[in-house]
Design a protein around this motif. Structure first.
Motif, PDB file in Angstrom:
ATOM      1  N   UNK A  90       0.788  -1.220  -0.032  1.00 44.42           N
ATOM      2  CA  UNK A  90      -0.126  -0.178   0.029  1.00 44.42           C
ATOM      3  C   UNK A  90       0.785   1.222   0.118  1.00 44.42           C
ATOM      4  N   UNK A  91       2.009   1.241   0.683  1.00 43.38           N
ATOM      5  CA  UNK A  91       2.727   2.365   0.746  1.00 43.38           C
ATOM      6  C   UNK A  91       3.506   2.725  -0.861  1.00 43.38           C
ATOM      7  N   UNK A  92       3.950   1.707  -1.527  1.00 44.94           N
ATOM      8  CA  UNK A  92       4.033   1.802  -2.713  1.00 44.94           C
ATOM      9  C   UNK A  92       2.803   2.491  -3.746  1.00 44.94           C
ATOM     10  N   UNK A  93       1.766   1.889  -3.486  1.00 45.10           N
ATOM     11  CA  UNK A  93       0.575   2.323  -4.198  1.00 45.10           C
ATOM     12  C   UNK A  93       0.219   3.533  -4.028  1.00 45.10           C
ATOM     13  N   UNK A  94       0.499   4.082  -2.618  1.00 48.29           N
ATOM     14  CA  UNK A  94      -0.079   5.636  -2.359  1.00 48.29           C
ATOM     15  C   UNK A  94       0.928   6.509  -3.141  1.00 48.29           C
ATOM     16  N   UNK A  95       2.529   6.188  -2.913  1.00 47.68           N
ATOM     17  CA  UNK A  95       3.317   6.898  -3.395  1.00 47.68           C
ATOM     18  C   UNK A  95       3.124   7.000  -5.108  1.00 47.68           C
ATOM     19  N   UNK A  96       2.713   6.181  -5.596  1.00 46.49           N
ATOM     20  CA  UNK A  96       2.283   5.985  -7.051  1.00 46.49           C
ATOM     21  C   UNK A  96       1.298   6.908  -7.486  1.00 46.49           C
ATOM     22  N   UNK A  97       0.151   6.531  -6.740  1.00 47.24           N
ATOM     23  CA  UNK A  97      -0.955   7.243  -6.810  1.00 47.24           C
ATOM     24  C   UNK A  97      -0.594   8.908  -6.838  1.00 47.24           C
ATOM     25  N   UNK A  98       0.093   9.574  -5.699  1.00 45.97           N
ATOM     26  CA  UNK A  98       0.384  10.572  -5.593  1.00 45.97           C
ATOM     27  C   UNK A  98       1.164  11.294  -6.930  1.00 45.97           C
ATOM     28  N   UNK A  99       2.133  10.534  -7.452  1.00 42.62           N
ATOM     29  CA  UNK A  99       3.081  11.244  -8.430  1.00 42.62           C
ATOM     30  C   UNK A  99       3.342  10.638  -9.740  1.00 42.62           C
ATOM     31  N   UNK A 100       2.747   9.287  -9.832  1.00 41.94           N
ATOM     32  CA  UNK A 100       2.503   8.912 -11.433  1.00 41.94           C
ATOM     33  C   UNK A 100       1.689   9.382 -12.143  1.00 41.94           C
ATOM     34  N   UNK A 101       1.797   9.890 -13.238  1.00 40.47           N
ATOM     35  CA  UNK A 101       0.771  10.591 -14.162  1.00 40.47           C
ATOM     36  C   UNK A 101       0.722   9.978 -15.707  1.00 40.47           C
ATOM     37  N   UNK A 102       0.950   8.805 -15.892  1.00 38.48           N
ATOM     38  CA  UNK A 102       0.926   8.155 -16.991  1.00 38.48           C
ATOM     39  C   UNK A 102       1.942   8.757 -18.089  1.00 38.48           C
ATOM     40  N   UNK A 103       2.020   9.969 -18.288  1.00 38.06           N
ATOM     41  CA  UNK A 103       3.026  10.242 -19.137  1.00 38.06           C
ATOM     42  C   UNK A 103       4.314  10.954 -18.680  1.00 38.06           C
ATOM     43  N   UNK A 104       4.246  11.171 -17.163  1.00 38.51           N
ATOM     44  CA  UNK A 104       5.248  11.929 -16.509  1.00 38.51           C
ATOM     45  C   UNK A 104       5.395  11.625 -15.086  1.00 38.51           C
ATOM     46  N   UNK A 105       6.452  11.667 -14.265  1.00 34.47           N
ATOM     47  CA  UNK A 105       6.311  11.673 -12.855  1.00 34.47           C
ATOM     48  C   UNK A 105       6.533  12.859 -12.330  1.00 34.47           C
ATOM     49  N   UNK A 106       5.472  13.319 -11.291  1.00 34.84           N
ATOM     50  CA  UNK A 106       5.627  14.584 -10.415  1.00 34.84           C
ATOM     51  C   UNK A 106       6.910  14.597  -9.872  1.00 34.84           C
ATOM     52  N   UNK A 107       7.686  15.656 -10.066  1.00 33.72           N
ATOM     53  CA  UNK A 107       9.065  15.937  -9.302  1.00 33.72           C
ATOM     54  C   UNK A 107       8.867  17.338  -8.545  1.00 33.72           C
ATOM     55  N   UNK A 108       7.539  18.119  -8.316  1.00 32.50           N
ATOM     56  CA  UNK A 108       7.345  19.340  -7.536  1.00 32.50           C
ATOM     57  C   UNK A 108       6.432  19.030  -6.346  1.00 32.50           C
ATOM     58  N   UNK A 109       6.071  17.867  -5.934  1.00 33.25           N
ATOM     59  CA  UNK A 109       5.144  17.445  -5.108  1.00 33.25           C
ATOM     60  C   UNK A 109       5.842  17.668  -3.763  1.00 33.25           C
ATOM     61  N   UNK A 110       5.130  16.915  -2.707  1.00 29.56           N
ATOM     62  CA  UNK A 110       5.708  17.060  -1.289  1.00 29.56           C
ATOM     63  C   UNK A 110       6.767  15.848  -0.981  1.00 29.56           C
ATOM     64  N   UNK A 111       6.765  14.756  -1.982  1.00 30.42           N
ATOM     65  CA  UNK A 111       7.672  13.927  -1.623  1.00 30.42           C
ATOM     66  C   UNK A 111       9.139  14.145  -1.931  1.00 30.42           C
ATOM     67  N   UNK A 112      10.000  13.864  -1.066  1.00 33.20           N
ATOM     68  CA  UNK A 112      11.471  14.339  -1.160  1.00 33.20           C
ATOM     69  C   UNK A 112      11.819  13.262  -2.325  1.00 33.20           C
ATOM     70  N   UNK A 113      11.643  11.968  -2.091  1.00 38.92           N
ATOM     71  CA  UNK A 113      11.821  10.829  -2.998  1.00 38.92           C
ATOM     72  C   UNK A 113      11.786  11.225  -4.488  1.00 38.92           C
ATOM     73  N   UNK A 114      10.531  11.795  -4.900  1.00 37.92           N
ATOM     74  CA  UNK A 114      10.289  11.826  -6.196  1.00 37.92           C
ATOM     75  C   UNK A 114      10.937  12.812  -6.715  1.00 37.92           C
ATOM     76  N   UNK A 115      11.735  13.929  -6.063  1.00 34.60           N
ATOM     77  CA  UNK A 115      12.780  14.944  -6.549  1.00 34.60           C
ATOM     78  C   UNK A 115      13.948  14.385  -7.091  1.00 34.60           C
ATOM     79  N   UNK A 116      13.966  13.028  -6.452  1.00 34.56           N
ATOM     80  CA  UNK A 116      15.286  12.495  -6.726  1.00 34.56           C
ATOM     81  C   UNK A 116      15.918  12.602  -8.282  1.00 34.56           C
ATOM     82  N   UNK A 117      17.172  12.333  -8.551  1.00 32.98           N
ATOM     83  CA  UNK A 117      17.724  12.392 -10.076  1.00 32.98           C
ATOM     84  C   UNK A 117      17.010  11.219 -10.690  1.00 32.98           C
ATOM     85  N   UNK A 118      16.844  10.031 -10.058  1.00 34.17           N
ATOM     86  CA  UNK A 118      16.162   8.896 -10.588  1.00 34.17           C
ATOM     87  C   UNK A 118      14.987   9.158 -11.151  1.00 34.17           C
ATOM     88  N   UNK A 119      14.033   9.825 -10.505  1.00 34.79           N
ATOM     89  CA  UNK A 119      12.963  10.161 -10.996  1.00 34.79           C
ATOM     90  C   UNK A 119      12.896  11.248 -12.182  1.00 34.79           C
TER      91      UNK A 119
END
Length: 278
Positions: A90-119
């Protein structure tokens, strides 16, 4: 049975054995939780049980591997609740629900992880490139992208999250699940953003049957390698998006995009290998 339920059921016994072992050897507070995948997702940021069609009905399924997860941590449960494998799914699903948008991955949200060079660089660059090329060759076809990690465990503290050999042996002995993930999720394309050398090359060998390797375009095999895997139609390996120096020299953005574009062009050339695109 829904694919996500099959995935969760597969994880549960492995998770229980791993946690029991980590507790018995005093490592439970020294490692981050094992990295589990989940498919339930909604576009508005809420998890909905059974909503896995964004992946299961995709025409092209792409799995992108990093090294090991950072900024993850153990989920916070209600007082007295016992941690289960489904909590990590569920933790993975919540992270994905908040950041994954089919054609791009949000990098300006609240998640520090999503801002990483990987994403920010790797995942988004590959998503954009595959979407663009797929639209030209197969308009109307839709890709889906899953994030995975080649090491399912990582260190809790310190700048480097790379596990030592005793901890990696815990994964091998109790949570060797990547082959089963691949069998269930059946990605068409796997891309390893793990770099070259130990221990990650060995981790790939532990989880996949590599039949051969070859170069891609005019890129050196020190920078991009195409892997002929028994389990997946198309597979590639290149440097981690956070790498700034490789093999004793600097790695700039122009070189990095040369590497990505070589991979993306080769994928496009081999679209006809993917059953869902026929």
């Amino acid at each position: 049975m829904a694919l996500n339920e099959q995935l969760s059921n597969m994880y549960q016994p492995h998770f229980n054995e791993l946690i029991a072992h980590l507790k018995s050897v005093g490592l439970i507070g020294k490692v981050q939780p094992p990295f589990l995948l989940g498919l339930n997702r909604e576009k508005d940021g809420k998890v909905s049980v059974g909503d896995e069609t964004w992946y299961t009905q995709a025409d092209l399924k792409v799995m992108v591997f990093g090294k090991e997860v950072h900024e993850w941590g153990w989920p916070k449960l209600k007082d007295g609740a016992k941690l289960g494998s489904d909590d990590l799914v569920e933790a993975y699903e919540v992270f994905y629900s908040e950041n994954y948008r089919d054609t791009f991955f949000l990098t300006d949200g609240n998640s520090k992880l999503s801002k990483s060079p990987f994403f920010r660089t790797g995942f988004n660059g590959l998503m954009d490139g595959i979407n663009e090329r797929l639209k030209k060759v197969y308009p109307g076809k839709r890709p889906a992208f899953l994030w995975n990690e080649i090491s399912k465990l990582s260190i809790m503290e310190g700048r480097s999250r790379k596990v030592d050999e005793p901890i990696h042996q815990c994964e091998l002995n109790y949570f060797h699940v990547i082959p089963q993930e691949i069998e269930l999720l059946k990605p068409d394309v796997v891309i390893f953003l793990t770099g070259f050398g130990e221990p990650y090359d060995r981790y790939i060998h532990e989880n996949f049957h590599i039949q051969s390797t070859s170069s891609v375009g005019n890129i050196s095999m020190d920078d991009v390698v195409k892997l002929e895997l028994e389990e997946v139609p198309l597979a590639y390996k290149t440097h981690h998006p956070g790498a700034t120096a490789v093999a004793g020299h600097g790695l700039n953005d122009a070189e990095r995009w040369n590497h990505y574009n070589a991979i993306l062009d080769d994928i496009a050339t081999n679209f006809n290998k993917i059953q869902g695109l026929q």
